[in-house]
Scaffold this motif. Structure first.
Motif, PDB file in Angstrom:
ATOM      1  N   ASN A 180       0.812  -1.215   0.000  1.00  0.00           N
ATOM      2  CA  ASN A 180       0.000   0.000   0.000  1.00  0.00           C
ATOM      3  C   ASN A 180       0.848   1.269   0.000  1.00  0.00           C
ATOM      4  O   ASN A 180       0.306   2.370  -0.001  1.00  0.00           O
ATOM      5  CB  ASN A 180      -0.933   0.008   1.216  1.00  0.00           C
ATOM      6  CG  ASN A 180      -0.176  -0.137   2.525  1.00  0.00           C
ATOM      7  OD1 ASN A 180       1.011  -0.473   2.532  1.00  0.00           O
ATOM      8  ND2 ASN A 180      -0.848   0.107   3.632  1.00  0.00           N
ATOM      9  N   GLU A 181       2.179   1.150  -0.007  1.00  0.00           N
ATOM     10  CA  GLU A 181       3.054   2.305  -0.044  1.00  0.00           C
ATOM     11  C   GLU A 181       3.582   2.538  -1.453  1.00  0.00           C
ATOM     12  O   GLU A 181       3.614   1.614  -2.284  1.00  0.00           O
ATOM     13  CB  GLU A 181       4.229   2.122   0.923  1.00  0.00           C
ATOM     14  CG  GLU A 181       3.822   2.012   2.380  1.00  0.00           C
ATOM     15  CD  GLU A 181       5.033   1.890   3.295  1.00  0.00           C
ATOM     16  OE1 GLU A 181       6.168   1.898   2.778  1.00  0.00           O
ATOM     17  OE2 GLU A 181       4.849   1.797   4.519  1.00  0.00           O
ATOM     18  N   GLU A 182       4.020   3.749  -1.730  1.00  0.00           N
ATOM     19  CA  GLU A 182       4.572   4.057  -3.057  1.00  0.00           C
ATOM     20  C   GLU A 182       5.818   3.219  -3.315  1.00  0.00           C
ATOM     21  O   GLU A 182       6.022   2.704  -4.421  1.00  0.00           O
ATOM     22  CB  GLU A 182       4.905   5.544  -3.154  1.00  0.00           C
ATOM     23  CG  GLU A 182       5.459   5.947  -4.515  1.00  0.00           C
ATOM     24  CD  GLU A 182       5.806   7.421  -4.585  1.00  0.00           C
ATOM     25  OE1 GLU A 182       6.124   7.912  -5.692  1.00  0.00           O
ATOM     26  OE2 GLU A 182       5.771   8.089  -3.517  1.00  0.00           O
ATOM     27  N   TYR A 183       6.670   3.104  -2.296  1.00  0.00           N
ATOM     28  CA  TYR A 183       7.865   2.264  -2.381  1.00  0.00           C
ATOM     29  C   TYR A 183       7.711   1.146  -1.342  1.00  0.00           C
ATOM     30  O   TYR A 183       8.033   1.346  -0.168  1.00  0.00           O
ATOM     31  CB  TYR A 183       9.127   3.078  -2.104  1.00  0.00           C
ATOM     32  CG  TYR A 183       9.384   4.175  -3.116  1.00  0.00           C
ATOM     33  CD1 TYR A 183      10.012   3.898  -4.325  1.00  0.00           C
ATOM     34  CD2 TYR A 183       8.991   5.488  -2.868  1.00  0.00           C
ATOM     35  CE1 TYR A 183      10.236   4.902  -5.261  1.00  0.00           C
ATOM     36  CE2 TYR A 183       9.211   6.493  -3.791  1.00  0.00           C
ATOM     37  CZ  TYR A 183       9.839   6.197  -4.991  1.00  0.00           C
ATOM     38  OH  TYR A 183      10.058   7.186  -5.911  1.00  0.00           O
ATOM     39  N   THR A 193      10.565   3.950   7.451  1.00  0.00           N
ATOM     40  CA  THR A 193      10.150   5.182   6.786  1.00  0.00           C
ATOM     41  C   THR A 193      11.066   6.339   7.140  1.00  0.00           C
ATOM     42  O   THR A 193      11.421   7.156   6.277  1.00  0.00           O
ATOM     43  CB  THR A 193       8.696   5.519   7.167  1.00  0.00           C
ATOM     44  OG1 THR A 193       7.857   4.420   6.799  1.00  0.00           O
ATOM     45  CG2 THR A 193       8.219   6.773   6.451  1.00  0.00           C
ATOM     46  N   LYS A 197      13.313   8.496   4.447  1.00  0.00           N
ATOM     47  CA  LYS A 197      13.189   9.938   4.262  1.00  0.00           C
ATOM     48  C   LYS A 197      14.513  10.646   4.500  1.00  0.00           C
ATOM     49  O   LYS A 197      14.864  11.601   3.794  1.00  0.00           O
ATOM     50  CB  LYS A 197      12.124  10.495   5.207  1.00  0.00           C
ATOM     51  CG  LYS A 197      10.701  10.096   4.845  1.00  0.00           C
ATOM     52  CD  LYS A 197       9.700  10.723   5.809  1.00  0.00           C
ATOM     53  CE  LYS A 197       8.264  10.368   5.413  1.00  0.00           C
ATOM     54  NZ  LYS A 197       7.285  10.963   6.372  1.00  0.00           N
ATOM     55  N   CYS A 232      15.389   5.585  -2.804  1.00  0.00           N
ATOM     56  CA  CYS A 232      15.440   6.840  -2.053  1.00  0.00           C
ATOM     57  C   CYS A 232      16.224   7.911  -2.803  1.00  0.00           C
ATOM     58  O   CYS A 232      15.983   9.108  -2.610  1.00  0.00           O
ATOM     59  CB  CYS A 232      16.043   6.607  -0.667  1.00  0.00           C
ATOM     60  SG  CYS A 232      17.671   5.835  -0.693  1.00  0.00           S
ATOM     61  N   SER A 234      12.898   3.898 -10.494  1.00  0.00           N
ATOM     62  CA  SER A 234      11.633   4.612 -10.325  1.00  0.00           C
ATOM     63  C   SER A 234      10.697   3.818  -9.423  1.00  0.00           C
ATOM     64  O   SER A 234      10.968   2.658  -9.083  1.00  0.00           O
ATOM     65  CB  SER A 234      10.978   4.839 -11.683  1.00  0.00           C
ATOM     66  OG  SER A 234      10.604   3.592 -12.260  1.00  0.00           O
ATOM     67  N   ALA A 235       9.577   4.441  -9.056  1.00  0.00           N
ATOM     68  CA  ALA A 235       8.600   3.762  -8.200  1.00  0.00           C
ATOM     69  C   ALA A 235       8.040   2.534  -8.903  1.00  0.00           C
ATOM     70  O   ALA A 235       7.845   1.480  -8.272  1.00  0.00           O
ATOM     71  CB  ALA A 235       7.477   4.718  -7.812  1.00  0.00           C
ATOM     72  N   ASP A 236       7.778   2.624 -10.200  1.00  0.00           N
ATOM     73  CA  ASP A 236       7.243   1.479 -10.935  1.00  0.00           C
ATOM     74  C   ASP A 236       8.264   0.351 -11.029  1.00  0.00           C
ATOM     75  O   ASP A 236       7.917  -0.836 -10.894  1.00  0.00           O
ATOM     76  CB  ASP A 236       6.819   1.911 -12.341  1.00  0.00           C
ATOM     77  CG  ASP A 236       5.614   2.850 -12.311  1.00  0.00           C
ATOM     78  OD1 ASP A 236       4.870   2.816 -11.305  1.00  0.00           O
ATOM     79  OD2 ASP A 236       5.432   3.604 -13.278  1.00  0.00           O
ATOM     80  N   HIS A 255      10.706  -0.232  -8.908  1.00  0.00           N
ATOM     81  CA  HIS A 255      10.858  -0.828  -7.579  1.00  0.00           C
ATOM     82  C   HIS A 255       9.674  -1.734  -7.246  1.00  0.00           C
ATOM     83  O   HIS A 255       9.840  -2.816  -6.674  1.00  0.00           O
ATOM     84  CB  HIS A 255      10.988   0.269  -6.523  1.00  0.00           C
ATOM     85  CG  HIS A 255      11.211  -0.256  -5.135  1.00  0.00           C
ATOM     86  ND1 HIS A 255      10.178  -0.404  -4.228  1.00  0.00           N
ATOM     87  CD2 HIS A 255      12.325  -0.698  -4.502  1.00  0.00           C
ATOM     88  CE1 HIS A 255      10.648  -0.900  -3.100  1.00  0.00           C
ATOM     89  NE2 HIS A 255      11.954  -1.084  -3.235  1.00  0.00           N
ATOM     90  N   ARG A 256       8.479  -1.326  -7.621  1.00  0.00           N
ATOM     91  CA  ARG A 256       7.303  -2.168  -7.363  1.00  0.00           C
ATOM     92  C   ARG A 256       7.390  -3.483  -8.148  1.00  0.00           C
ATOM     93  O   ARG A 256       6.974  -4.535  -7.658  1.00  0.00           O
ATOM     94  CB  ARG A 256       6.025  -1.418  -7.716  1.00  0.00           C
ATOM     95  CG  ARG A 256       4.735  -2.189  -7.441  1.00  0.00           C
ATOM     96  CD  ARG A 256       3.528  -1.295  -7.561  1.00  0.00           C
ATOM     97  NE  ARG A 256       3.501  -0.324  -6.488  1.00  0.00           N
ATOM     98  CZ  ARG A 256       2.972  -0.542  -5.293  1.00  0.00           C
ATOM     99  NH1 ARG A 256       2.418  -1.718  -5.011  1.00  0.00           N
ATOM    100  NH2 ARG A 256       2.974   0.399  -4.366  1.00  0.00           N
TER     101      ARG A 256
END
Length: 680
Positions: free
Chosen positions: A111-114, A158, A162, A183, A188-190, A192-193
């Motif tokens: 459920n997180e972006e990363y 987290t 950050k 980080c 990218s986020a995609d 990494h997912r």
């Protein structure tokens, strides 16, 4: 002790249909739930000669004051209704298959972006995918350490994520290629997912195709003379194979089963479950529970399957996310058990409905499945042995403690429900109280309560006495009002549940000596409560004080009754301190922030809720503070300026606050302030 004949229904009034029945005590609480193919036959057996009944059944029928039943159409409906009522009423005479510990699982925060990989214990959350349970946390860390070289997903918290994003520099795992370093934008986020989804697919059992894919890439790289990449892929394949070796192949490919073994004696039953998915043992769980009755092995299997898989399906439904997982995904295609219950057909039908496809309940007879079952049975036997070594005589200990309390204090019956209160404060400020509840010698945390004391407290023991009197009055005034108001019965007619604190304890314990006991006893006399015994437990010498006695009761140091009272008192002390720390921290934060320009009550509350304490707020950066909803950069600078000047040069805090170096030392009746090291 009640006489079962006083509430025994006439045999002719009990139907012979299948159904579910409930026994209730004098306060209307449900203390036992059961199902039957023939209600008349089953209920009649409870009202035989009391001497001939099993000890636990005898205790149940003599504690009960009434029995009621509900007729259903089929045995499957009875099975479902029994599970729902056990979950709703939590009857204390039903066997409860609850873990003696919280098993660790591998959590993936989809459920997180990363998304992040980490070891987790506790309730399931929506949007997080879980793998396990595992027997040990180190097993998860070893698996993650091996697989992150192949699937370099984020494992940091987290805060760490950050911080490294702010300094634009990856952590050590990023430098050694065990993290793809999202980080700093390395992926990218995609991308990494996609790495995380491949990791989840591998743990979900799609291992062979991934290994074959890497081997093809390795061969291709070698043919292209890219030997460095080929060597890296070779090492990745080796890491994946080592991770697979940690889960030994026990059954044929595609086997999806739970293997359940039960080993017990006349008092206890040890249950072990091995979860086999894709032919490999993916997890293990275990329980040691009291034997509720002289039930056969088949009846015990039926009870376990109903409770365990019903709870698993409820858990699946609470965390379901849009990734194609079904509500009954925790139920395998096959459940291997030591003995088939009489209601095998009904159980299979119920499990199949929950899963959405056919589920078989079988006893393994030969081959690999029988060999694995024998291994699970050996684990169950070993777990029972270890349990007995750790808690020798545990089943009789609680009964002995309650009986000893009854005899020592001269009570009419054993104190099955004990309540205890404790007071905590810092030199008369932030006065709070806790109330904890023990039933049958075990903590019942759902009934815990805490109180903020309304009276203005100053220094001295007299204020502790006044606080105890106030808490006692507030606790029993509601009980008396419920008794005097016929429109507010002890049991809610709509839900069937007892109202909160609508029934009194058998024993009321206060933390303290003669003054505290006298205060509580006087309040009960004032309210006209005569069926509750009051005692005090003085901490220094562990003396038991009884109202009206000039000398305390001294229990032997080896006394099980004293050990139980200590556990109750210490739990009340712990619960009071936890609440006091929370309240004190919020007060200190708000006092430091008083007068900050542009910071009203709403924004102060937002800061307190977000950071939780002065120390954490002081350590926060301007960006962290301005990230709180409603806090702009100008206000964040004002907050930071106020925090940087909230300690005077001599080390004392303004407005009576405790300096950052101060370390509060909590005692049972008050909290003393010291600076420097914590007092012993």
């Amino acid at each position: 002790m009640a006489d079962p004949t006083t509430y025994r229904p006439a045999a002719g009034t009990i139907p012979t249909d299948p159904g579910v029945y409930k026994f209730r005590d004098v306060h209307g609480r449900v203390i036992y739930v059961g199902k039957a193919k023939n209600l008349r036959s089953r209920l009649t057996s409870y009202f035989a000669d009391v001497v001939s009944l099993h000890p636990r059944t005898r205790q149940m029928v003599t504690t009960a004051a009434s029995v009621e039943w509900t007729v259903v159409g089929t045995e499957v409906e009875a099975l479902q209704l029994e599970y729902n009522w056990i979950k709703e009423f939590d009857p204390r005479f039903n066997v409860r298959y609850r873990d003696d510990k919280s098993y660790p699982v591998l959590a993936v925060t989809l459920n997180e972006e990363y998304p992040r990989l980490f070891v987790y214990r506790g309730p399931r959350r929506r949007g997080v995918r879980y793998f396990g349970p595992y027997s040990h946390a180190w097993a998860i860390r070893e698996t993650v350490d091996l697989l992150t070289r192949v699937f370099p997903a984020r494992t940091c918290s987290t805060g760490v994520f950050k911080r490294h994003r702010q300094i634009d520099r990856p952590c050590l795992l990023g430098y050694i290629d065990k993290c793809s370093a999202p980080c700093v934008g390395r992926v990218s986020a995609d991308e990494h997912r996609e790495i995380v989804e491949d990791f989840c697919d591998f743990l979900a059992g799609r291992t062979d195709q991934m290994i074959r894919k890497l081997e093809r890439e390795m061969t291709s790289a070698a043919e292209e003379l890219d030997f460095e990449r080929a060597a890296r892929l070779r090492d990745d394949v080796g890491a994946m194979r080592r991770a697979m070796e940690k889960q030994a192949v026990v059954l044929g490919d595609g086997t999806d089963a739970d293997v359940v073994a039960m080993v017990g004696d006349e008092l206890e039953v040890s249950v072990q479950v091995f979860h086999v998915r894709g032919g490999r043992v993916r997890g293990q769980r275990g329980w040691v529970v009291e034997r509720s009755d002289d039930d056969s092995m088949g009846e015990q299997v039926s009870q376990f399957v109903t409770q365990f898989y019903g709870a698993q399906v409820d858990l699946d439904a609470s965390v379901q996310i849009d990734d194609g997982r079904a509500r009954g995904e925790s139920i395998p295609r096959e459940v291997l058990v030591p003995e088939l219950p009489d209601d095998q057909a009904e159980l299979q039908e119920w499990l199949s409905e929950l899963r959405g496809s056919r589920v078989a309940l079988r006893v393994p007879q030969r081959g690999d499945k029988k060999a694995l079952f024998d291994t699970v049975a050996r684990n169950a036997s070993e777990a029972l042995t270890q349990h007995k070594l750790r808690r020798a005589g545990d089943l009789t200990t609680r009964s002995a403690a309650l009986t000893e309390l009854q005899e020592t204090l001269g009570l009419d019956q054993a104190p099955l429900r004990i309540e205890c209160i404790d007071i905590s404060h810092v030199q008369g400020t932030d006065v709070v109280a806790s109330l904890v509840v023990f039933e049958d010698g075990l903590a019942r945390k759902s009934d815990y309560r805490h109180y903020s004391i309304r009276q203005a407290a100053g220094e001295g023991r007299s204020d502790d006495v006044a606080s105890i009197a106030e808490v006692t009055r507030r606790r029993f005034l509601r009980h008396r009002q419920d008794q005097e108001a016929p429109e507010r019965p002890a049991v809610d007619p709509e839900s069937g549940r007892p109202r909160k604190f609508a029934y009194p304890p058998n024993l009321f314990v206060v933390d303290g000596g003669a003054p505290q006991v006298h205060a509580a006893s006087s309040v009960l006399d004032e309210l006209g409560v005569t069926d509750v015994a009051v005692i005090g437990l003085a901490k220094r010498l562990e003396e038991v004080w009884v109202p009206g006695d000039d000398e305390p009761v001294i229990l032997p140091r080896t006394s099980e009754a004293l050990f139980l009272l200590q556990r109750v008192r210490d739990e009340a002390h712990r619960f009071a301190i936890t609440f006091h720390r929370s309240k004190r921290s919020k007060r200190m934060t708000e006092s430091v922030l008083d007068g900050v320009p542009g910071l009203g009550r709403t924004r102060r509350t937002a800061l307190v809720t977000h950071f939780g304490s002065v120390a954490r707020l002081r350590e926060a950066t301007l960006e962290d503070i301005s990230g709180v909803p409603g806090i702009g950069m100008a206000t964040a600078r004002a907050v930071a300026a106020a925090l940087s000047g909230d300690t005077a040069a001599d080390g004392t805090a303004p407005d009576g606050d405790v300096p950052e170096s101060a370390d509060p030392v909590y005692t049972s009746d008050r909290v003393e302030e010291t600076t420097g090291d914590r007092a012993p």
